[in-house]
Design a protein around this motif. Structure first.
Motif, PDB file in Angstrom:
ATOM      1  N   LEU A 178      -5.298   8.127   2.804  1.00  0.00           N
ATOM      2  CA  LEU A 178      -5.279   7.170   1.695  1.00  0.00           C
ATOM      3  C   LEU A 178      -5.606   7.870   0.377  1.00  0.00           C
ATOM      4  CD1 LEU A 178      -7.100   4.090   3.329  1.00  0.00           C
ATOM      5  CD2 LEU A 178      -4.634   4.539   3.187  1.00  0.00           C
ATOM      6  N   ALA A 179      -6.629   8.736   0.391  1.00  0.00           N
ATOM      7  CA  ALA A 179      -7.020   9.445  -0.843  1.00  0.00           C
ATOM      8  C   ALA A 179      -5.855  10.272  -1.377  1.00  0.00           C
ATOM      9  CB  ALA A 179      -8.241  10.334  -0.584  1.00  0.00           C
ATOM     10  N   HIS A 180      -5.110  10.921  -0.488  1.00  0.00           N
ATOM     11  CA  HIS A 180      -3.973  11.737  -0.937  1.00  0.00           C
ATOM     12  C   HIS A 180      -2.766  10.881  -1.305  1.00  0.00           C
ATOM     13  CE1 HIS A 180      -5.279  15.986   0.647  1.00  0.00           C
ATOM     14  NE2 HIS A 180      -6.131  15.450  -0.188  1.00  0.00           N
ATOM     15  N   ASP A 181      -2.470   9.852  -0.505  1.00  0.00           N
ATOM     16  CA  ASP A 181      -1.305   9.004  -0.808  1.00  0.00           C
ATOM     17  C   ASP A 181      -1.444   8.309  -2.162  1.00  0.00           C
ATOM     18  OD1 ASP A 181      -0.315   9.706   1.622  1.00  0.00           O
ATOM     19  OD2 ASP A 181      -0.324   7.713   2.504  1.00  0.00           O
ATOM     20  N   ASP A 182      -2.685   8.007  -2.566  1.00  0.00           N
ATOM     21  CA  ASP A 182      -2.911   7.284  -3.813  1.00  0.00           C
ATOM     22  C   ASP A 182      -2.770   8.170  -5.054  1.00  0.00           C
ATOM     23  OD1 ASP A 182      -3.391   4.878  -2.540  1.00  0.00           O
ATOM     24  OD2 ASP A 182      -5.570   5.135  -2.470  1.00  0.00           O
ATOM     25  N   LEU A 183      -2.694   9.491  -4.877  1.00  0.00           N
ATOM     26  CA  LEU A 183      -2.686  10.423  -6.016  1.00  0.00           C
ATOM     27  C   LEU A 183      -1.493  10.152  -6.955  1.00  0.00           C
ATOM     28  CD1 LEU A 183      -3.617  13.732  -4.146  1.00  0.00           C
ATOM     29  CD2 LEU A 183      -4.926  12.719  -6.040  1.00  0.00           C
ATOM     30  N   PRO A 184      -1.648  10.480  -8.235  1.00  0.00           N
ATOM     31  CA  PRO A 184      -0.579  10.244  -9.213  1.00  0.00           C
ATOM     32  C   PRO A 184       0.773  10.831  -8.796  1.00  0.00           C
ATOM     33  CG  PRO A 184      -2.584  10.900 -10.348  1.00  0.00           C
ATOM     34  CD  PRO A 184      -2.867  11.021  -8.877  1.00  0.00           C
ATOM     35  N   SER A 185       0.773  12.021  -8.197  1.00  0.00           N
ATOM     36  CA  SER A 185       2.055  12.631  -7.835  1.00  0.00           C
ATOM     37  C   SER A 185       2.640  12.041  -6.558  1.00  0.00           C
ATOM     38  CB  SER A 185       1.903  14.143  -7.680  1.00  0.00           C
ATOM     39  OG  SER A 185       0.993  14.421  -6.631  1.00  0.00           O
TER      40      SER A 185
ATOM     41  N   ARG B  69      -7.672   0.408  -4.374  1.00  0.00           N
ATOM     42  CA  ARG B  69      -7.644   0.557  -2.914  1.00  0.00           C
ATOM     43  C   ARG B  69      -8.841  -0.196  -2.358  1.00  0.00           C
ATOM     44  NH1 ARG B  69      -4.430   1.748   1.139  1.00  0.00           N
ATOM     45  NH2 ARG B  69      -3.441   3.439  -0.064  1.00  0.00           N
ATOM     46  N   ARG B  70      -8.602  -1.060  -1.403  1.00  0.00           N
ATOM     47  CA  ARG B  70      -9.698  -1.857  -0.842  1.00  0.00           C
ATOM     48  C   ARG B  70     -10.507  -2.532  -1.953  1.00  0.00           C
ATOM     49  NH1 ARG B  70     -11.480   2.634   3.851  1.00  0.00           N
ATOM     50  NH2 ARG B  70      -9.883   2.043   5.347  1.00  0.00           N
ATOM     51  N   GLY B  71      -9.788  -2.946  -3.014  1.00  0.00           N
ATOM     52  CA  GLY B  71     -10.431  -3.667  -4.109  1.00  0.00           C
ATOM     53  C   GLY B  71     -11.276  -2.820  -5.037  1.00  0.00           C
ATOM     54  N   ARG B  72     -11.240  -1.495  -4.874  1.00  0.00           N
ATOM     55  CA  ARG B  72     -12.049  -0.607  -5.722  1.00  0.00           C
ATOM     56  C   ARG B  72     -11.155   0.485  -6.297  1.00  0.00           C
ATOM     57  NH1 ARG B  72     -14.999   2.212  -1.980  1.00  0.00           N
ATOM     58  NH2 ARG B  72     -16.845   2.589  -3.228  1.00  0.00           N
ATOM     59  N   PRO B  73     -11.640   1.200  -7.323  1.00  0.00           N
ATOM     60  CA  PRO B  73     -10.812   2.285  -7.872  1.00  0.00           C
ATOM     61  C   PRO B  73     -10.524   3.329  -6.803  1.00  0.00           C
ATOM     62  CG  PRO B  73     -12.821   1.970  -9.202  1.00  0.00           C
ATOM     63  CD  PRO B  73     -12.962   1.113  -7.991  1.00  0.00           C
ATOM     64  N   THR B  74      -9.313   3.878  -6.815  1.00  0.00           N
ATOM     65  CA  THR B  74      -8.987   4.956  -5.887  1.00  0.00           C
ATOM     66  C   THR B  74      -9.833   6.187  -6.231  1.00  0.00           C
ATOM     67  OG1 THR B  74      -7.120   5.410  -7.352  1.00  0.00           O
ATOM     68  CG2 THR B  74      -6.658   4.152  -5.361  1.00  0.00           C
ATOM     69  N   VAL B  75      -9.867   7.170  -5.331  1.00  0.00           N
ATOM     70  CA  VAL B  75     -10.779   8.311  -5.502  1.00  0.00           C
ATOM     71  C   VAL B  75     -10.495   9.076  -6.805  1.00  0.00           C
ATOM     72  CG1 VAL B  75     -11.760  10.386  -4.460  1.00  0.00           C
ATOM     73  CG2 VAL B  75     -10.936   8.550  -2.988  1.00  0.00           C
ATOM     74  N   HIS B  76      -9.214   9.289  -7.100  1.00  0.00           N
ATOM     75  CA  HIS B  76      -8.911  10.060  -8.315  1.00  0.00           C
ATOM     76  C   HIS B  76      -9.213   9.261  -9.576  1.00  0.00           C
ATOM     77  CE1 HIS B  76      -5.035   8.020  -9.260  1.00  0.00           C
ATOM     78  NE2 HIS B  76      -4.993   7.851  -7.956  1.00  0.00           N
ATOM     79  N   LYS B  77      -9.279   7.923  -9.476  1.00  0.00           N
ATOM     80  CA  LYS B  77      -9.666   7.096 -10.626  1.00  0.00           C
ATOM     81  C   LYS B  77     -11.189   7.122 -10.796  1.00  0.00           C
ATOM     82  CE  LYS B  77      -6.121   5.552 -12.671  1.00  0.00           C
ATOM     83  NZ  LYS B  77      -5.982   5.727 -14.137  1.00  0.00           N
ATOM     84  N   ALA B  78     -11.902   7.020  -9.678  1.00  0.00           N
ATOM     85  CA  ALA B  78     -13.367   6.999  -9.743  1.00  0.00           C
ATOM     86  C   ALA B  78     -13.918   8.399 -10.070  1.00  0.00           C
ATOM     87  CB  ALA B  78     -13.945   6.504  -8.420  1.00  0.00           C
TER      88      ALA B  78
END
Lengths: 283, 283
Positions: free
Chosen positions: B66-73, B80-89
């Protein structure tokens, strides 16, 4: 059609991902890590598929780390081993997936019965590689390296910090490469400690030599960008000890690595020579 | 100082990386994969640390993806799950390293003796997870998913392609979650095949239900962006079969998953109910 292999229940190996993985892995390199695994196993009379596969696993893991470290959001490098980095030759998403799949493949290769008939050895190899490469090893070291650039706030790097960072980022995997040979050879605890000591000294020597090369060699000779640490204001042991001090430390590490092998006879000669290769190399 | 733990020879767990890993893993989620591993092991009377650790390993692997799939590229998601994704947080580099370290940790957890006293079981767990998640599994499926968007050239997705993509991207790991329980329970070949059949049907049902939810639910209810496939012109089974056809397929898959468990008695009741949960869930 997305794939040429789509029978029900079958898997497919997407051609683009396969090609990009090959680009990441088969583009040259010194293959130091497999060399260490294979030669360490040979000390205990173990040769063939097992050490070759363990060596491949460590190299796959190393290549995954290079593909990710080179990404624009990490070290942003265009050149690696004299060729375009994975995200330059393909694209960023593919380079991320290449690294992910290479890491998985490393563990798959180790856990496969072809690597060692004894499942306890396979399981120890997986555990050892995981410990050397995760949060408290290579990946943690890369995060410390980004921290050392000051991107997460001002940071004051002392000598202990630089040594810790280098031990985690490159030393842990180099040490594990040697240890993998000891695991395959079912070395007793004393021989294993000896080889870990050798691996640590060799890894540290490798890194000091790398810092010296980064300062003195040309990008053409190295096949990658040089002088990056200086550009980014990152302290290396060359900064902290001076060039003479760094060379002195290199010599001490060579002596320590060589003396760690004192308990072995002529069968360890090639590992003794490897230490000199590591510090005298020009690439 | 980079770290609060820098004694010679010691490792450090960089606090920023630890915190970001926790953000990626401890932010809620259905925990469907650990549930499947734990309940499948229970069919064979195996409970406690082993199934819990195997379930955690699969969840760690899922969270890395999930952390990798959510990345900008990749899919470029902020939520994600109602919270900022890892690269946003945190930031992109940290999110890449979080995924890398979580993948490593998944294999470390499986290979640890605490997961199973028998090293053959640990080694089989590692091999199974690696096969489900690498080039021919989840990561390959993600590459096919990017291909399906047309970013590597025009592509014409048929039904077989969509099914293959989904089986690789999400089905393989869901199936392995169930299989992990069978491995821990030292199930015989027939029981293992039965559970794989159950896992495949459940995984396929999960994915069709996901496609239906993506079309019908609100981002607020799901805790992530919806309607993405339509935006990107990606075909799903809802497009190919229509909404009624998709619901019909869901019912068929539920029946297939349930009947795969016919050889088990009341001890498999919770796994039967899990299939209905998977297709009736609203998140």
């Amino acid at each position: 059609m997305l794939s040429d292999k789509a029978a029900p229940g079958e898997i497919a190996r997407p051609p683009r991902l396969m090609a990009a993985m090959r680009h990441a892995v088969l583009g040259g390199g010194k293959r130091l890590r497999p060399f260490l695994a294979i030669e360490a196993a040979r000390l205990f009379g173990v040769e063939g598929q097992g050490p070759l596969r363990a060596g491949c696993a460590v190299e796959l893991l190393h290549c995954y780390s290079l593909a990710h470290d080179d990404l624009p959001s990490m070290d942003d490098d265009d050149l690696r081993r004299g060729r375009p980095t994975v995200h330059k030759a393909y694209d960023e998403a593919t380079a991320i997936l290449v690294g992910d799949a290479l890491q998985t493949l490393a563990f798959e290769v180790l856990a496969d019965p072809a690597t060692a008939a004894d499942p306890a050895i396979r399981s120890d190899l997986v555990l050892g590689l995981a410990r050397a490469s995760g949060l408290g090893g290579m990946v943690g070291g890369q995060l410390l390296d980004l921290t050392a650039e000051g991107r997460y706030g001002a940071v004051n790097m002392g000598e202990a910090d630089v040594r810790l960072l280098q031990m985690m980022k490159t030393g842990a995997i180099l040490t594990f490469s040697v240890e993998a040979g000891a695991l395959l050879g079912q070395a007793d605890a004393a021989a294993r400690r000896t080889l870990v000591e050798y691996g640590r000294a060799l890894g540290a020597a490798f890194q000091v030599a790398d810092d010296i090369l980064d300062r003195e060699a040309s990008p053409e000779a190295l096949g990658k960008r040089t002088g990056k640490d200086q550009e980014k204001g990152k302290a290396t042991l060359v900064d902290l000890l001076g060039m003479d001090g760094a060379r002195h430390e290199c010599r001490q590490l060579v002596a320590r690595a060589e003396s760690a092998l004192d308990g072995f006879g002529p069968e360890a000669q090639i590992l003794r020579e490897a230490v000199r290769f590591v510090v005298e190399r020009q690439v």
